[in-house]
Design an enzyme around this catalytic site. Structure first.
Site, short mmCIF file in Angstrom:
data_model
loop_
_atom_site.label_atom_id
_atom_site.label_comp_id
_atom_site.label_asym_id
_atom_site.label_seq_id
_atom_site.Cartn_x
_atom_site.Cartn_y
_atom_site.Cartn_z
N LYS A 1 0.78 -1.19 -0.04
CA LYS A 1 0.06 0.01 0.00
C LYS A 1 0.88 1.32 0.03
O LYS A 1 1.19 1.66 1.12
CB LYS A 1 -1.03 -0.05 1.04
CG LYS A 1 -1.89 1.02 0.90
CD LYS A 1 -2.44 1.70 2.25
CE LYS A 1 -1.33 2.96 2.57
NZ LYS A 1 -1.61 4.23 1.52
N GLU B 1 9.55 1.99 10.52
CA GLU B 1 10.59 3.21 10.46
C GLU B 1 9.97 4.33 10.52
O GLU B 1 9.04 4.86 9.26
CB GLU B 1 11.44 2.92 8.97
CG GLU B 1 12.66 3.79 9.01
CD GLU B 1 12.73 5.09 8.46
OE1 GLU B 1 12.50 6.01 9.22
OE2 GLU B 1 12.49 5.37 7.12
N CYS C 1 13.36 11.91 6.90
CA CYS C 1 13.29 11.42 8.10
C CYS C 1 14.68 11.67 8.69
O CYS C 1 14.89 11.61 9.83
CB CYS C 1 12.80 10.00 8.65
SG CYS C 1 13.39 8.63 7.19
N GLU D 1 9.04 16.97 14.58
CA GLU D 1 9.72 16.60 13.35
C GLU D 1 8.82 17.64 12.64
O GLU D 1 7.86 17.39 12.43
CB GLU D 1 9.65 15.41 12.97
CG GLU D 1 10.18 14.97 11.51
CD GLU D 1 10.22 13.44 11.32
OE1 GLU D 1 11.05 13.16 10.57
OE2 GLU D 1 9.22 12.85 11.43
#
Length: 484
Positions: free
Chosen positions: A181, A256, A290, A390
Site C-alpha cells: 500500500k 521506520e 526522516c 519533526e
C-alpha cells in the site's frame, strides 16, 4: 496500473483506475476518486481510483495462494527473481525519476540517486541473501529461517521508489509474498514502478499493489489475520496505531518512523567543509526526510564565526523548479505540508528563536506552488518546539553547547533516535562521540550510505531494521527441528 488520459483546460490529466492483483491490472472495487496535485503550481495532473477493503482482501488472498508455493522456494530461486526485478526496474529509471519530480516535487539532483538506490536494493538483497545462512545444525538439532508469510508493505510519499524496492527486495529474499500500500500521494510514481516490475514475469500473487487510504487499505492489512507481517515507513502516530491494532493478530512489525537528527559540529571542525556538509544534511530532500539533520549543535566558542558562514553557505541552496539540475530545494509535497512547515516557522519566532535565514511565506516569484523559504534559526534551546518536533521541511535549528559532554546530552535529549552526524577533524574523537549517540545510524563528516548496513531507529524512531541481512531477517522466523 493502466491509465486513461483526458485533456482539460489544455492540461493532460491521467486517470488511474486499476490495482495490481495476482499478476494482473484489475479494475478497482473501491469508487472514491482522489485528485493528484502538482506541487509546483497546484494544478490537477491525475485522478486515482482508491481501493477499499474488498480490493485489499483480494490482494491478500492472492498473496496467500502464492505463498503456499513461494514460501518453499530455494535461495537460488529467490536470487533469480531479485535479479529479474533489478533488470525490470533498471529499464525505467528515467521514467521513475521524471514521475517523482513531477508528482512529488523533489529536486532531480536528489531524486535520481534515490531512484537508483531503490533499484539497486534488489542486487543488495541478493548479495545479503547469499551471505545469510538459512540453516544451522548441531548434534541432532536443525534450525532453519522460515519466511514469516504474507507481508503488508506500507510506504511513505517522500521516497516512493526507494521504499517500495527496499521492502519488496527484503521480503522476496526471505521468501514472502507481499501486498503493497503505497502513499496515495505517490500514485503516478507507483503506476510507473508497477508497470516496470510487471515485466519481471513474477509468479502470480507474489507482488500485489493496492492504492488507497491508510485508514481503509492500511487498516485492513493491519487487522487481517492472513497478513503475518507489516513493514511501515511513515509517521509516529500511524506507527503506534499499527503496533496496537496489529497486536490483535500477533503481527510482526517493522516500523521506520520519524527523526529529529542531531549534527554535532565539534570545536576542531574545519568550517569551510563542515558548514556546507551540515546544510546538505539539514535540507536533504527539501527537508522532507526522516534522516534530515535538523538540529545543528555548535560549540559556544565558535558560534559567532559559524553564523556568517551559514548565512553565506545558504546562497547555494536555491529554491525553484525541481526539474532544473541546479535546484536544491523543491516545493513541499502538498498544501497541507506547506502549511505545516509555515506553522512551525511561526512557532519558532513566537518561542524566541532568531531567524538567521529564510522565514515565513513563499520565496519571491514562487507564490503559485508549495514552496517555502529554507529557514535557519539561531538562539534555539533544545526544549523549544522546533527543536523537539519533526517539521519535515527545510528548517534548521542551531543550538549552542558548552562541552563535548553537553553536546552528547543535547543530541540524545530527543524522543527520536534515527540518524545523527559528527563533524570534526580528529577522527578518533569523532568516533568516540559517535559511539555515545543513541541513533540507529551515525555518519562522520559527510552523509554516506551502505546498502548492507542496518537502517532504523531507537526510541520513537521505530522498531526493527531494514537493509541488507538485517532487512531480510525481519521477514524470517526461526524453526527448530529436534530428533531424539
Amino acid at each position: 496500473m493502466a491509465t486513461k488520459e483526458a485533456i482539460t483546460g489544455g492540461e493532460t490529466i491521467k486517470t488511474i483506475t486499476t490495482h495490481y492483483i495476482d499478476g494482473a491490472f484489475v479494475e478497482s472495487h473501491g469508487r472514491e476518486v482522489m485528485d493528484i496535485i502538482k506541487p509546483t503550481n497546484g494544478t490537477v495532473i491525475a485522478r486515482v481510483m482508491l481501493g477499499d477493503e474488498e480490493d485489499t482482501r483480494r490482494a491478500i488472498a492472492a498473496a496467500k495462494r502464492a505463498f503456499a508455493t513461494y514460501g518453499r522456494s530455494t535461495k537460488e530461486e529467490r536470487a533469480k527473481i531479485l535479479r529479474r526485478l533489478h533488470e525490470a526496474a533498471s529499464a525505467r529509471i528515467d521514467d521513475l525519476t521524471a514521475a517523482m519530480v513531477e508528482e512529488y516535487g523533489g529536486g532531480v539532483q536528489f531524486v535520481r540517486p534515490i531512484v537508483e538506490s531503490g533499484v539497486n536494493a534488489f542486487l543488495a538483497s541478493e548479495k545479503a541473501l547469499q551471505d545469510l545462512p538459512l540453516t544451522r545444525s548441531w548434534g541432532k538439532t536443525t534450525v532453519t529461517l522460515e519466511p514469516v508469510g504474507v507481508a503488508g508493505l506500507i510506504t511513505a510519499w517522500n521516497a516512493n521508489a526507494l521504499f517500495i524496492c527496499l521492502k519488496l527486495a527484503s521480503a522476496v529474499a526471505a521468501g514472502c509474498t507481499v501486498v503493497i500500500k503505497p502513499s496515495e500521494l505517490s500514485s503516478l510514481q507507483t503506476r510507473v514502478m508497477v508497470e516496470a516490475l510487471h515485466e519481471a514475469n513474477l509468479p502470480k500473487g507474489l507482488l500485489n499493489v493496492v492504492m488507497g487510504l491508510g485508514n481503509i487499505v492500511g487498516a485492513e492489512l493491519t487487522r487481517n489475520p492472513d497478513v503475518a507481517k507489516i513493514s511501515f515507513t511513515g509517521s509516529v502516530g500511524v506507527g503506534e496505531n499499527i503496533m496496537r491494532d496489529g497486536a490483535a493478530t500477533m503481527k510482526r512489525v517493522t516500523l521506520e518512523l520519524g527523526g529529529k537528527s542531531p549534527t554535532i559540529l565539534l570545536d576542531d571542525a574545519a568550517l569551510d567543509q563542515a558548514i556546507p556538509s551540515a546544510l546538505v544534511m539539514a535540507f536533504l530532500n527539501s527537508g522532507q526526510a526522516c534522516a534530515a539533520g535538523t538540529r545543528l549543535l555548535v560549540p559556544k566558542s565558535r558560534l559567532d564565526e559559524t553564523k556568517p558562514r551559514i548565512r553565506e553557505a545558504m546562497r547555494a541552496f536555491t529554491v525553484g523548479n525541481p526539474a532544473d539540475p541546479k535546484t536544491v530545494i523543491g516545493p513541499m509535497v502538498s498544501q497541507k505540508q506547506y502549511e505545516r512547515v509555515q506553522s512551525y516557522i511561526r512557532k519558532g519566532i513566537e518561542e524566541g528563536a532568531e531567524v538567521l535565514a529564510g522565514g515565513e511565506g513563499h520565496p519571491e516569484g514562487l507564490e503559485a506552488g508549495y514552496f517555502v523559504k529554507p529557514t535557519v534559526f539561531v538562539n534555539v534551546r533544545n526544549d523549544m518546539t522546533i527543536a523537539q518536533e519533526e517539521i519535515f521541511g527545510p528548517v534548521l535549528c542551531v543550538i549552542a553547547y558548552d562541552s563535548e559532554e553537553d553536546a552528547i546530552r543535547i543530541a540524545n535529549d530527543s524522543k527520536y533516535g534515527l540518524h545523527a552526524a559528527v563533524l570534526g577533524t580528529d577522527i578518533q574523537r569523532a568516533r568516540r562521540v559517535a559511539s555515545q549517540i543513541r541513533a540507529g545510524r551515525v555518519v562522520i563528516n559527510n552523509m554516506t550510505d551502505d546498502p548492507q548496513a542496518p537502517w532504523g531507529g531507537f526510541k520513537y524512531s521505530g522498531v526493527g531494521r531494514e537493509y541488507g541481512r538485517y532487512g531480510i531477517e525481519a521477514f524470517l522466523e526461526p524453526r527448530a527441528i529436534l530428533e531424539s
